[in-house]
Design an enzyme around this catalytic site. Structure first.
Site, PDB file in Angstrom:
ATOM      1  N   ARG A  64      31.467  57.281 -24.764  1.00 41.54           N
ATOM      2  CA  ARG A  64      31.978  55.824 -25.404  1.00 41.54           C
ATOM      3  C   ARG A  64      33.003  55.025 -24.172  1.00 41.54           C
ATOM      4  O   ARG A  64      32.815  53.850 -24.413  1.00 41.54           O
ATOM      5  CB  ARG A  64      32.953  56.062 -26.702  1.00 41.54           C
ATOM      6  CG  ARG A  64      33.286  54.850 -27.294  1.00 41.54           C
ATOM      7  CD  ARG A  64      34.119  55.168 -28.562  1.00 41.54           C
ATOM      8  NE  ARG A  64      34.779  54.083 -29.119  1.00 41.54           N
ATOM      9  CZ  ARG A  64      35.954  54.126 -29.677  1.00 41.54           C
ATOM     10  NH1 ARG A  64      36.751  55.048 -29.570  1.00 41.54           N
ATOM     11  NH2 ARG A  64      36.353  52.884 -30.128  1.00 41.54           N
ATOM     12  N   HIS A  68      32.294  51.134 -23.037  1.00 39.53           N
ATOM     13  CA  HIS A  68      33.223  50.118 -23.169  1.00 39.53           C
ATOM     14  C   HIS A  68      33.632  49.796 -21.703  1.00 39.53           C
ATOM     15  O   HIS A  68      34.223  48.559 -21.568  1.00 39.53           O
ATOM     16  CB  HIS A  68      34.627  50.643 -23.759  1.00 39.53           C
ATOM     17  CG  HIS A  68      34.380  50.710 -25.358  1.00 39.53           C
ATOM     18  ND1 HIS A  68      35.461  50.817 -26.317  1.00 39.53           N
ATOM     19  CD2 HIS A  68      33.320  51.132 -26.280  1.00 39.53           C
ATOM     20  CE1 HIS A  68      34.820  50.836 -27.505  1.00 39.53           C
ATOM     21  NE2 HIS A  68      33.416  50.839 -27.479  1.00 39.53           N
ATOM     22  N   ASN A  96      39.965  50.028 -28.021  1.00 38.67           N
ATOM     23  CA  ASN A  96      39.933  50.960 -27.043  1.00 38.67           C
ATOM     24  C   ASN A  96      41.244  51.989 -27.439  1.00 38.67           C
ATOM     25  O   ASN A  96      41.317  52.956 -26.766  1.00 38.67           O
ATOM     26  CB  ASN A  96      40.098  50.649 -25.573  1.00 38.67           C
ATOM     27  CG  ASN A  96      38.751  50.257 -24.965  1.00 38.67           C
ATOM     28  OD1 ASN A  96      37.673  50.449 -25.686  1.00 38.67           O
ATOM     29  ND2 ASN A  96      38.952  49.126 -24.108  1.00 38.67           N
ATOM     30  N   HIS A 193      25.317  56.967 -30.392  1.00 44.32           N
ATOM     31  CA  HIS A 193      26.195  57.180 -31.639  1.00 44.32           C
ATOM     32  C   HIS A 193      25.828  58.809 -32.184  1.00 44.32           C
ATOM     33  O   HIS A 193      26.498  59.356 -33.058  1.00 44.32           O
ATOM     34  CB  HIS A 193      25.933  56.250 -32.817  1.00 44.32           C
ATOM     35  CG  HIS A 193      26.906  54.862 -32.521  1.00 44.32           C
ATOM     36  ND1 HIS A 193      26.732  53.960 -33.167  1.00 44.32           N
ATOM     37  CD2 HIS A 193      27.730  54.825 -31.556  1.00 44.32           C
ATOM     38  CE1 HIS A 193      27.530  53.016 -32.795  1.00 44.32           C
ATOM     39  NE2 HIS A 193      28.027  53.358 -31.578  1.00 44.32           N
TER      40      HIS A 193
END
Length: 325
Positions: A64, A68, A96, A193
């Site tokens: 992740r 990001h 975040n 995911h």
């Protein structure tokens, strides 16, 4: 505001983002450190493995973190910078605040600096680590192209550019397109995911007072909605409560797509992929063929990793990942 005005504003935003982030395949090379720091990838792999053995949440958090990072200013490790008294950095932006495991990248960097000082960028370490957490979780392997520089700019307000868990398919497609990523990339990267976990705040709106006509999002499987409501009651006071995005949360596999097809996508953005003809056929193909998903995921991760920043062309190799030199 009139619909055509909204369209103009959206197109303007897309243009602004697309002029700031570009795809750069030529500048990156899988053999970039072969002569200057051949131990780099081995050190990253060992660091990530050791951290993951002590904390099983590390793989999902590193994956992740990489996504990001790349989606804001390109893959420049700007997400790793700490805030300062005069600047609130990306890691403290709303999307975040739940990103963790920065220490893993910091540890790998410190070890590499002892052997190859001021050579390997934090951005490259993060890209290597993202590949390694996928591979060690049973997913595909791919050559990580290296040669990124670390950015000097990190702004919390820019995290608003990240795709929201509430996005519909059109919004997702547009968000990925301005970064040079296709619909297939969108669906493939969403498969990350399979290692994910979400706190209630990211999907609770689907469970309570969803609309004026229905209390629960009608795209959620009824039994699954009841499970989520028990985990995340309407007046939830447990900030740590949440749900894994895949029933095989520690294994990188194609189960995520099978769940989405059954109406068991946790995020609205996950479930939207099965509700739109532009994406459903890809979801179905990945659910049927795990090898196909692995190949497409690896290819899309290479494309994601090749997004570089056009905002700060004076990148550097940081001595510490949390601060500029």
């Amino acid at each position: 505001m009139e619909p055509h005005h909204l369209t103009v504003l959206l197109l303007l935003l897309m243009f602004m983002i697309s002029t700031q982030i570009s795809i750069n395949n030529a500048a990156l090379d899988a053999a970039y450190y072969d002569q200057t720091c051949p131990q780099a990838e081995k050190i990253v792999a060992e660091t990530v493995f050791n951290a993951s053995s002590h904390d099983p949440k590390v793989p999902a958090r590193i994956l992740r973190m990489f996504f990001h990072d790349c989606f804001i200013r390109g893959c420049d490790a700007s997400i790793l910078l700490d805030s300062t008294p005069s600047n609130k950095a990306e890691k403290d932006g709303p999307p975040n605040v739940s990103v963790r495991a920065f220490y893993v990248i910091d540890d790998a960097k410190a070890k590499i600096e002892q052997i190859c000082p001021h050579i390997v960028s934090c951005a490259d370490i993060l890209a290597i680590a993202a590949r390694d957490v996928v591979t060690m979780s049973g997913g595909p392997n791919w050559p990580v192209h290296k040669g990124r520089k670390d950015g000097r700019i990190s702004k919390a307000n820019e995290t608003a550019q990240l795709p929201s868990p509430q996005f519909n398919t059109t919004q997702l497609i547009q968000s990925f397109a301005v970064r040079g990523l296709t619909i297939k990339d969108l669906v493939a990267l969403s498969g990350g995911h399979t290692l994910g976990f979400s706190h209630c705040s990211s999907f609770q709106a689907r469970l309570h007072n969803f609309s004026s006509t229905t209390n629960v999002d009608p795209t959620i499987n009824t039994d699954f909605a009841n499970i989520l409501k028990r985990v995340c009651p309407q007046h939830n006071h447990n900030a740590n409560a949440g749900q894994f995005l895949d029933s095989t949360a520690s294994q990188f596999d194609n189960n995520y797509y099978k769940q989405v097809l059954m109406g068991k996508g946790v995020f609205g953005s996950d479930q939207a992929l099965a509700s739109d003809g532009r994406t459903r056929w890809i979801v179905e193909s990945f659910a049927r063929d795990e090898d196909l998903f692995f190949r497409e995921f690896a290819a899309s991760m290479v494309k994601l990793g090749n997004i570089v920043s056009g905002w700060d062309n004076n990148g550097e190799v940081r001595l510490r990942c949390s601060s500029v030199n």
